[in-house]
Design a protein around this motif. Structure first.
Motif, PDB file in Angstrom:
ATOM      1  N   ARG A 104       0.839  -1.211   0.000  1.00 22.40           N
ATOM      2  CA  ARG A 104       0.000   0.000   0.000  1.00 22.40           C
ATOM      3  C   ARG A 104       0.868   1.253   0.000  1.00 22.40           C
ATOM      4  NH1 ARG A 104      -5.359   1.612   0.951  1.00 22.40           N
ATOM      5  NH2 ARG A 104      -6.014  -0.484   1.460  1.00 22.40           N
ATOM      6  N   MET A 105       1.970   1.235   0.754  1.00 23.22           N
ATOM      7  CA  MET A 105       2.870   2.388   0.782  1.00 23.22           C
ATOM      8  C   MET A 105       3.451   2.653  -0.604  1.00 23.22           C
ATOM      9  SD  MET A 105       4.790   1.748   4.422  1.00 23.22           S
ATOM     10  CE  MET A 105       5.916   3.112   4.285  1.00 23.22           C
ATOM     11  N   GLU A 106       3.823   1.601  -1.317  1.00 25.59           N
ATOM     12  CA  GLU A 106       4.357   1.756  -2.674  1.00 25.59           C
ATOM     13  C   GLU A 106       3.305   2.337  -3.608  1.00 25.59           C
ATOM     14  OE1 GLU A 106       6.134  -1.804  -4.251  1.00 25.59           O
ATOM     15  OE2 GLU A 106       7.299  -2.116  -2.420  1.00 25.59           O
ATOM     16  N   GLU A 107       2.063   1.865  -3.464  1.00 29.71           N
ATOM     17  CA  GLU A 107       0.963   2.363  -4.295  1.00 29.71           C
ATOM     18  C   GLU A 107       0.740   3.859  -4.043  1.00 29.71           C
ATOM     19  OE1 GLU A 107      -3.804   1.680  -4.406  1.00 29.71           O
ATOM     20  OE2 GLU A 107      -2.576  -0.110  -4.169  1.00 29.71           O
ATOM     21  N   ILE A 108       0.730   4.259  -2.774  1.00 27.60           N
ATOM     22  CA  ILE A 108       0.554   5.674  -2.414  1.00 27.60           C
ATOM     23  C   ILE A 108       1.709   6.499  -2.982  1.00 27.60           C
ATOM     24  CG2 ILE A 108       0.569   7.315  -0.477  1.00 27.60           C
ATOM     25  CD1 ILE A 108      -0.975   5.111   1.127  1.00 27.60           C
TER      26      ILE A 108
ATOM     27  N   ILE B  95       3.951  10.568  -6.673  1.00 29.90           N
ATOM     28  CA  ILE B  95       4.992  10.966  -7.620  1.00 29.90           C
ATOM     29  C   ILE B  95       4.378  11.423  -8.945  1.00 29.90           C
ATOM     30  CG2 ILE B  95       6.863  10.038  -9.061  1.00 29.90           C
ATOM     31  CD1 ILE B  95       7.655   8.353  -6.550  1.00 29.90           C
ATOM     32  N   ALA B  96       3.294  10.764  -9.356  1.00 26.39           N
ATOM     33  CA  ALA B  96       2.666  11.070 -10.646  1.00 26.39           C
ATOM     34  C   ALA B  96       1.743  12.288 -10.592  1.00 26.39           C
ATOM     35  CB  ALA B  96       1.887   9.854 -11.142  1.00 26.39           C
ATOM     36  N   LEU B  97       1.339  12.712  -9.393  1.00 25.42           N
ATOM     37  CA  LEU B  97       0.391  13.830  -9.264  1.00 25.42           C
ATOM     38  C   LEU B  97       0.982  15.152  -9.718  1.00 25.42           C
ATOM     39  CD1 LEU B  97      -1.418  13.377  -5.844  1.00 25.42           C
ATOM     40  CD2 LEU B  97      -2.367  13.066  -8.123  1.00 25.42           C
ATOM     41  N   GLN B  98       0.080  16.001 -10.214  1.00 23.27           N
ATOM     42  CA  GLN B  98       0.447  17.356 -10.585  1.00 23.27           C
ATOM     43  C   GLN B  98      -0.594  18.313 -10.024  1.00 23.27           C
ATOM     44  OE1 GLN B  98       1.082  17.779 -14.804  1.00 23.27           O
ATOM     45  NE2 GLN B  98       1.987  15.741 -14.955  1.00 23.27           N
ATOM     46  N   THR B  99      -0.192  19.550  -9.847  1.00 28.92           N
ATOM     47  CA  THR B  99      -1.133  20.575  -9.422  1.00 28.92           C
ATOM     48  C   THR B  99      -2.283  20.617 -10.418  1.00 28.92           C
ATOM     49  OG1 THR B  99       0.657  21.856  -8.459  1.00 28.92           O
ATOM     50  CG2 THR B  99      -1.363  23.036  -8.912  1.00 28.92           C
ATOM     51  N   GLY B 100      -3.512  20.668  -9.900  1.00 30.92           N
ATOM     52  CA  GLY B 100      -4.688  20.706 -10.764  1.00 30.92           C
ATOM     53  C   GLY B 100      -5.366  19.353 -10.925  1.00 30.92           C
ATOM     54  N   ASP B 101      -4.670  18.263 -10.539  1.00 31.37           N
ATOM     55  CA  ASP B 101      -5.292  16.939 -10.599  1.00 31.37           C
ATOM     56  C   ASP B 101      -6.432  16.853  -9.590  1.00 31.37           C
ATOM     57  OD1 ASP B 101      -3.531  16.095 -12.536  1.00 31.37           O
ATOM     58  OD2 ASP B 101      -2.294  14.883 -11.191  1.00 31.37           O
ATOM     59  N   ILE B 102      -7.415  16.045  -9.893  1.00 30.88           N
ATOM     60  CA  ILE B 102      -8.536  15.815  -8.977  1.00 30.88           C
ATOM     61  C   ILE B 102      -8.299  14.479  -8.284  1.00 30.88           C
ATOM     62  CG2 ILE B 102     -11.023  15.471  -8.775  1.00 30.88           C
ATOM     63  CD1 ILE B 102     -11.287  17.231 -11.315  1.00 30.88           C
ATOM     64  N   VAL B 103      -8.354  14.505  -6.943  1.00 31.45           N
ATOM     65  CA  VAL B 103      -8.069  13.310  -6.159  1.00 31.45           C
ATOM     66  C   VAL B 103      -9.108  13.096  -5.065  1.00 31.45           C
ATOM     67  CG1 VAL B 103      -5.561  13.412  -6.519  1.00 31.45           C
ATOM     68  CG2 VAL B 103      -6.560  14.579  -4.559  1.00 31.45           C
TER      69      VAL B 103
ATOM     70  N   SER C 133     -12.236  14.927  -1.218  1.00 25.50           N
ATOM     71  CA  SER C 133     -12.066  14.971  -2.669  1.00 25.50           C
ATOM     72  C   SER C 133     -11.916  16.418  -3.092  1.00 25.50           C
ATOM     73  CB  SER C 133     -13.284  14.368  -3.381  1.00 25.50           C
ATOM     74  OG  SER C 133     -13.388  12.995  -3.104  1.00 25.50           O
ATOM     75  N   GLY C 134     -11.033  16.644  -4.067  1.00 19.68           N
ATOM     76  CA  GLY C 134     -10.853  17.998  -4.549  1.00 19.68           C
ATOM     77  C   GLY C 134      -9.665  18.118  -5.475  1.00 19.68           C
TER      78      GLY C 134
ATOM     79  N   ILE D 274      -6.592   8.354  -4.559  1.00 24.58           N
ATOM     80  CA  ILE D 274      -7.047   7.962  -5.901  1.00 24.58           C
ATOM     81  C   ILE D 274      -7.071   9.213  -6.773  1.00 24.58           C
ATOM     82  CG2 ILE D 274      -8.963   7.015  -7.249  1.00 24.58           C
ATOM     83  CD1 ILE D 274      -9.818   5.610  -4.569  1.00 24.58           C
ATOM     84  N   CYS D 275      -6.411   9.132  -7.912  1.00 22.45           N
ATOM     85  CA  CYS D 275      -6.402  10.240  -8.856  1.00 22.45           C
ATOM     86  C   CYS D 275      -7.524  10.023  -9.861  1.00 22.45           C
ATOM     87  CB  CYS D 275      -5.045  10.314  -9.560  1.00 22.45           C
ATOM     88  SG  CYS D 275      -4.898  11.762 -10.617  1.00 22.45           S
ATOM     89  N   HIS D 276      -8.324  11.063 -10.105  1.00 14.50           N
ATOM     90  CA  HIS D 276      -9.494  10.964 -10.979  1.00 14.50           C
ATOM     91  C   HIS D 276      -9.274  11.662 -12.310  1.00 14.50           C
ATOM     92  CE1 HIS D 276     -11.908   9.351  -7.724  1.00 14.50           C
ATOM     93  NE2 HIS D 276     -11.439  10.306  -6.957  1.00 14.50           N
ATOM     94  N   ASN D 277      -8.053  11.742 -12.793  1.00  9.87           N
ATOM     95  CA  ASN D 277      -7.819  12.390 -14.081  1.00  9.87           C
ATOM     96  C   ASN D 277      -8.628  11.696 -15.166  1.00  9.87           C
ATOM     97  OD1 ASN D 277      -6.115  14.168 -12.940  1.00  9.87           O
ATOM     98  ND2 ASN D 277      -4.250  13.374 -13.850  1.00  9.87           N
ATOM     99  N   ASN D 278      -9.296  12.506 -15.960  1.00  9.43           N
ATOM    100  CA  ASN D 278     -10.115  11.996 -17.064  1.00  9.43           C
ATOM    101  C   ASN D 278     -11.210  11.053 -16.601  1.00  9.43           C
ATOM    102  OD1 ASN D 278      -8.376  13.385 -18.880  1.00  9.43           O
ATOM    103  ND2 ASN D 278      -6.942  11.687 -18.760  1.00  9.43           N
TER     104      ASN D 278
END
Length: 86
Positions: free
Chosen positions: A17-21, A26-34, A50-51, A79-83
């Motif tokens: 789970r720590m690796e998944e987080i 690492i992949a997140l960027q400003t503006g992503d919805i999570v 969520s936001g 959880i990242c909700h991109n697209n």
């Protein structure tokens, strides 16, 4: 009658789970919805938020969603909700 506060202990994360987080952070960027499930020290319970990611601070190891800053170490799930719709 007062409602009794329910406290829950902080859960230990598995290595998987720590690796998944970490991969998600690492992949997140400003503006992503999570959606983040995190441990709130003040309420001593888990909360879900969520936001839009406003800031990712790798030095202080925290993520900002709206007006809330969450330390990476308090995250139980992200959880990242991109697209995708929440």
């Amino acid at each position: 009658a007062e409602k009794e506060q329910q406290f829950s202990p902080k859960r230990e994360l598995t290595g998987e789970r720590m690796e998944e987080i970490n991969r998600t952070l690492i992949a997140l960027q400003t503006g992503d919805i999570v959606t983040v499930t995190y441990y709130c020290q003040y309420g001593r319970s888990y909360r879900q938020l969520s936001g839009v990611v406003g800031k990712i601070d790798l030095f202080w190891k925290e993520i900002q969603i709206g007006a809330v800053s969450i330390y990476f170490s308090e995250i139980y799930e992200i959880i990242c909700h991109n697209n995708a719709e929440i």
